[in-house]
Each structure stands twice: as C-alpha cells, then as structure tokens.
Design a protein around this motif. Structure first.
Motif, PDB file in Angstrom:
ATOM      1  N   ILE A  24     -89.077  83.214 -18.729  1.00  0.00           N
ATOM      2  CA  ILE A  24     -87.732  83.030 -18.170  1.00  0.00           C
ATOM      3  C   ILE A  24     -87.323  84.148 -17.219  1.00  0.00           C
ATOM      4  N   ARG A  25     -88.165  85.156 -17.089  1.00  0.00           N
ATOM      5  CA  ARG A  25     -87.818  86.270 -16.199  1.00  0.00           C
ATOM      6  C   ARG A  25     -87.615  85.780 -14.767  1.00  0.00           C
ATOM      7  N   ASP A  26     -88.403  84.809 -14.367  1.00  0.00           N
ATOM      8  CA  ASP A  26     -88.274  84.276 -13.008  1.00  0.00           C
ATOM      9  C   ASP A  26     -86.997  83.471 -12.828  1.00  0.00           C
ATOM     10  N   GLU A  27     -86.353  83.094 -13.944  1.00  0.00           N
ATOM     11  CA  GLU A  27     -85.116  82.327 -13.861  1.00  0.00           C
ATOM     12  C   GLU A  27     -83.905  83.236 -13.615  1.00  0.00           C
ATOM     13  N   ASN A  28     -84.144  84.530 -13.635  1.00  0.00           N
ATOM     14  CA  ASN A  28     -83.084  85.507 -13.402  1.00  0.00           C
ATOM     15  C   ASN A  28     -81.931  85.349 -14.399  1.00  0.00           C
ATOM     16  N   VAL A  29     -82.297  85.165 -15.661  1.00  0.00           N
ATOM     17  CA  VAL A  29     -81.295  85.066 -16.727  1.00  0.00           C
ATOM     18  C   VAL A  29     -81.640  86.113 -17.785  1.00  0.00           C
ATOM     19  N   PRO A  30     -80.654  86.507 -18.587  1.00  0.00           N
ATOM     20  CA  PRO A  30     -80.911  87.546 -19.597  1.00  0.00           C
ATOM     21  C   PRO A  30     -81.991  87.122 -20.590  1.00  0.00           C
ATOM     22  N   ALA A  31     -82.782  88.085 -20.990  1.00  0.00           N
ATOM     23  CA  ALA A  31     -83.822  87.811 -21.977  1.00  0.00           C
ATOM     24  C   ALA A  31     -83.214  87.604 -23.352  1.00  0.00           C
ATOM     25  N   VAL A  32     -83.939  86.941 -24.228  1.00  0.00           N
ATOM     26  CA  VAL A  32     -83.503  86.711 -25.594  1.00  0.00           C
ATOM     27  C   VAL A  32     -83.818  87.948 -26.433  1.00  0.00           C
ATOM     28  N   GLN A  33     -82.848  88.418 -27.196  1.00  0.00           N
ATOM     29  CA  GLN A  33     -83.021  89.609 -28.020  1.00  0.00           C
ATOM     30  C   GLN A  33     -83.333  89.227 -29.461  1.00  0.00           C
ATOM     31  N   ALA A  34     -84.376  89.832 -30.021  1.00  0.00           N
ATOM     32  CA  ALA A  34     -84.705  89.576 -31.421  1.00  0.00           C
ATOM     33  C   ALA A  34     -83.670  90.252 -32.314  1.00  0.00           C
ATOM     34  N   PRO A  35     -83.054  89.516 -33.243  1.00  0.00           N
ATOM     35  CA  PRO A  35     -82.081  90.121 -34.158  1.00  0.00           C
ATOM     36  C   PRO A  35     -82.721  91.246 -34.959  1.00  0.00           C
ATOM     37  N   PRO A  36     -81.987  92.321 -35.212  1.00  0.00           N
ATOM     38  CA  PRO A  36     -82.566  93.448 -35.979  1.00  0.00           C
ATOM     39  C   PRO A  36     -82.953  93.038 -37.387  1.00  0.00           C
ATOM     40  N   ARG A  61     -81.596  73.893 -20.166  1.00  0.00           N
ATOM     41  CA  ARG A  61     -81.851  74.305 -18.781  1.00  0.00           C
ATOM     42  C   ARG A  61     -82.419  73.142 -17.957  1.00  0.00           C
ATOM     43  N   ASP A  62     -82.141  73.184 -16.652  1.00  0.00           N
ATOM     44  CA  ASP A  62     -82.691  72.156 -15.767  1.00  0.00           C
ATOM     45  C   ASP A  62     -84.206  72.266 -15.664  1.00  0.00           C
ATOM     46  N   SER A  63     -84.688  73.483 -15.795  1.00  0.00           N
ATOM     47  CA  SER A  63     -86.138  73.685 -15.735  1.00  0.00           C
ATOM     48  C   SER A  63     -86.782  73.125 -17.001  1.00  0.00           C
ATOM     49  N   LYS A  64     -87.572  72.058 -16.838  1.00  0.00           N
ATOM     50  CA  LYS A  64     -88.227  71.436 -17.988  1.00  0.00           C
ATOM     51  C   LYS A  64     -89.170  72.415 -18.678  1.00  0.00           C
ATOM     52  N   LYS A  65     -89.804  73.266 -17.896  1.00  0.00           N
ATOM     53  CA  LYS A  65     -90.743  74.227 -18.462  1.00  0.00           C
ATOM     54  C   LYS A  65     -90.042  75.195 -19.410  1.00  0.00           C
ATOM     55  N   VAL A  66     -88.881  75.680 -18.975  1.00  0.00           N
ATOM     56  CA  VAL A  66     -88.115  76.606 -19.804  1.00  0.00           C
ATOM     57  C   VAL A  66     -87.551  75.891 -21.024  1.00  0.00           C
ATOM     58  N   ALA A  67     -86.991  74.696 -20.827  1.00  0.00           N
ATOM     59  CA  ALA A  67     -86.395  73.943 -21.928  1.00  0.00           C
ATOM     60  C   ALA A  67     -87.439  73.612 -22.993  1.00  0.00           C
ATOM     61  N   ASP A  68     -88.603  73.182 -22.548  1.00  0.00           N
ATOM     62  CA  ASP A  68     -89.662  72.838 -23.508  1.00  0.00           C
ATOM     63  C   ASP A  68     -90.139  74.073 -24.272  1.00  0.00           C
ATOM     64  N   ALA A  69     -90.237  75.206 -23.579  1.00  0.00           N
ATOM     65  CA  ALA A  69     -90.669  76.434 -24.242  1.00  0.00           C
ATOM     66  C   ALA A  69     -89.641  76.880 -25.280  1.00  0.00           C
ATOM     67  N   ALA A  70     -88.351  76.729 -24.948  1.00  0.00           N
ATOM     68  CA  ALA A  70     -87.287  77.097 -25.886  1.00  0.00           C
ATOM     69  C   ALA A  70     -87.321  76.190 -27.109  1.00  0.00           C
ATOM     70  N   LYS A  71     -87.541  74.899 -26.880  1.00  0.00           N
ATOM     71  CA  LYS A  71     -87.612  73.962 -28.004  1.00  0.00           C
ATOM     72  C   LYS A  71     -88.816  74.254 -28.896  1.00  0.00           C
ATOM     73  N   ALA A  72     -89.923  74.619 -28.286  1.00  0.00           N
ATOM     74  CA  ALA A  72     -91.132  74.940 -29.061  1.00  0.00           C
ATOM     75  C   ALA A  72     -90.904  76.188 -29.921  1.00  0.00           C
ATOM     76  N   LEU A  73     -90.222  77.177 -29.347  1.00  0.00           N
ATOM     77  CA  LEU A  73     -89.915  78.395 -30.098  1.00  0.00           C
ATOM     78  C   LEU A  73     -88.935  78.091 -31.227  1.00  0.00           C
ATOM     79  N   ASN A  74     -87.986  77.235 -30.917  1.00  0.00           N
ATOM     80  CA  ASN A  74     -87.017  76.810 -31.940  1.00  0.00           C
ATOM     81  C   ASN A  74     -87.711  76.111 -33.100  1.00  0.00           C
ATOM     82  N   GLN A  75     -88.697  75.295 -32.788  1.00  0.00           N
ATOM     83  CA  GLN A  75     -89.425  74.557 -33.825  1.00  0.00           C
ATOM     84  C   GLN A  75     -90.164  75.507 -34.758  1.00  0.00           C
TER      85      GLN A  75
END
Length: 346
Positions: free
Chosen positions: A329-341, A233-247
């Motif tokens: 990411i709610r403010d980004e107006n994009v779908p939320a990430v769903q936790a796999p069952p 994502r262009d938003s550094k805040k969102v991209a960094d948060a996604a990378k941190a969650l990925n880690q």
C-alpha cells in the motif's frame, strides 16, 4: 475479638471487631491520615469468605467476605488515594484506587444476568473525610476481558491468596502508611501450605494464559478496524490483500473465542473455544481448598499448547504478513497499518 450479649436465652447480639475500639482509644483526629491495623481474617469457601445475609427475616448479617481495612482521613485528599496489598515477600498482589476504572461493555443485547462470567467491574476505593472502610476480597487481579465477551461455565475471577502474612499500604497525598495482618486457613480443613501453594501457582498460570488469549482477541479487533478501510479501496489488489490479511486474523480469533456468541445462551448452540476452556479450568482449580488434580494440570498444558500455537500464528500475521501488506500500500500514498502493541503478562 467480638462482644457477645445474650438476652433471656431468646436472642443474642454480636459486636464485631472490638479490637478496633482499642485502636481508637487515644487516637487524635488531628492526624492527617491514619491506617488502622486490620484484624486477621479467614479464607472460607471457594467464594473467598463469608458474606451476604441469611435467608430468614430474623437472620443477622454475616461478617465481611474478606480482609476489612479501615483508615481515617482528616480531609478529602486532592489527589488519588490507594490501598496496595502485598505478600510476605513484599510483592504487590493488587492495588485499589479512587481513580475510576472503565468497565468492559456488556455483550450486544445482553446484561449481567445473561452473562455472569463477563467479569465484574474493578473494585473502586472510596475516600472521604472521616473514617473509611474497604473490604479486600483476598484475590489477585482478574484475567483480562474484552467488550461483549460471553463464556459458558468459566471464570475470569482472579485467584485467591494462600493463607499467610500480608501487608496493606495506604497512600494519600503522597504519604504512605503500612499495616500487617494474617489470612488464616479454615481450621476445619487439613489442607497443607504446599497444597495452597500448588493451587495458587496453577491458578496464576491459567489466569495469565487466559489473559494472553483475550489480549490477542483485543489486538486482532484493533487491527481489523484499521484494515476495514483498505477492504473498500478502489484498487482491487489492495482490497484483496486487506481481505486476505483479515481472514488470517479471523482464523486465529475464531480459534481463541467463539465469535458467534451474542447472548448467554448461545454457547448451547456453538462450541466453546480455547479461552472459554481455560476459564473453566480456572474455575475448577479455584472451586475448593485442595491442591489441583493431575487432570487439571494435564488439561491446562494441552490448552496452553494450543493457545501458544495460535499466538505464534498471530505474531506471524502482525509481523511478516503485515510488513508485506504495508509494502503493497506504500504506492497508494496512504498511512501504513500499525500493529497493536502486545501486552506483557507479568
């Protein structure tokens, strides 16, 4: 019973399962379906039975490695046909169907010979008009595997059943028939019923914990597919948060499985992780007809404790951490990430 015919002392022929001929006597092929009573079978060797051909050119073919089930169908059914095996208490052990079950993909660049512990394709029942034959390998279902999984000296093969009485249930065109048979112990062994029960109990515990570990890896990879979009994502805040969650997901995955494995030889260079260690314990416990050693119990308990700790970390990531990320990411107006069952292991 078998019919044995000798010829001048130089060779002999054996006709297996003569009792099947008795069942065919008086059988009317006008019946829509008929499940014949399987003969009693023996639990031989760690492989679950006798099988294969002898090494010499004059050697005969060994009996089937398991319980032989034969059934007649007047015509090929329109729907699925299934054979379900149940224990003496009526609890289902394993079910085989004509429905095709997909097999996990092989490791990248690998093949079955390089990765013999990846897990065999689920046995599939065939049902044609006329007499059909299926050999049950006397095992419970295998542990869950995932595409590309490579293990070293470990097994995902389901545990063998203990000697005892069993039932097979044929379902065709919505109608069912049942027959009973017995799995007998190797008469050469002094293994007790309690010994077999202990072996089965521990084997099932190890298999189920191995399944939990592998299911966690599957959930992590499904989650990562969703997060990858946000890391770009262009938003550094969102991209960094996604990378941190990925880690955080990666840390759990790498504790459960050796992600550097790409071929069957890679475990020589990279240490095996928790799921591989569990798979090895499963192979050890199932390697004989004796009750498990005290060391097997101790190693399993230690590994299970470590796996449970990693699964708890994953629950936190897919719970509180994911909730916080979705709020971001709610403010980004994009779908939320769903936790796999989460799959519940019975």
């Amino acid at each position: 019973k078998e019919l044995v015919i000798g010829t001048e002392g130089r060779s002999f022929w054996i006709l297996d399962d003569v009792e099947m001929l008795y069942q065919l006597n008086g059988f009317e092929a006008t019946e829509e379906a008929k499940l014949f009573q399987p003969r009693n079978t023996y639990r031989f060797g760690a492989g679950g039975g006798r099988g294969g051909r002898g090494g010499g050119g004059a050697a005969g073919e060994n009996p089937a490695a398991g319980a032989v089930v034969q059934f007649y169908l007047k015509a090929r059914p329109q729907g699925d046909v299934s054979l379900e095996f149940l224990d003496a208490a009526g609890k289902s052990i394993n079910t085989f169907s004509t429905r095709e079950t997909p097999r996990p993909a092989a490791a990248a660049g690998g093949n079955d010979e390089e990765n013999p512990f990846r897990g065999a394709a689920p046995a599939r029942l065939t049902a044609q008009a006329g007499l059909n034959r299926f050999v049950w390998n006397l095992r419970y279902p295998d542990a869950t595997v995932f595409p590309g999984m490579i293990l070293w000296a470990g097994s995902t093969t389901g545990p063998r059943v203990a000697p005892g009485k069993y039932t097979v249930r044929l379902t065709a065109d919505g109608k069912t028939q049942t027959q009973t048979f017995e799995v007998k112990k190797d008469p050469r062994l002094d293994t007790t019923a309690d010994d077999y029960a202990r072996q089965l109990s521990l084997s099932m515990q190890v298999r189920d914990k191995l399944t939990e570990a592998n299911e966690a890896v599957i959930r992590i990879r499904e989650m990562r597919k969703q997060l990858d979009e946000y890391t770009r994502r262009d938003s550094k805040k969102v991209a960094d948060a996604a990378k941190a969650l990925n880690q955080k997901l990666t840390e759990v995955e790498e504790a459960l499985y050796q992600t550097k494995n790409r071929s069957g030889q890679d475990p020589l260079n990279f240490p095996i992780k928790l799921n591989n260690k569990l798979a090895h314990v499963l192979g050890v416990v199932q390697s004989s007809d004796n009750q498990p050693t005290q060391q097997s119990y101790m190693v399993y308990e230690d590994l299970a404790t470590q796996v449970n700790a990693e699964l708890k970390k994953l629950d936190v990531v897919l719970g509180a951490a994911l909730t916080a990320f979705n709020k971001l990411i709610r403010d980004e107006n994009v779908p939320a990430v769903q936790a796999p069952p989460k799959k519940v292991v019975q």
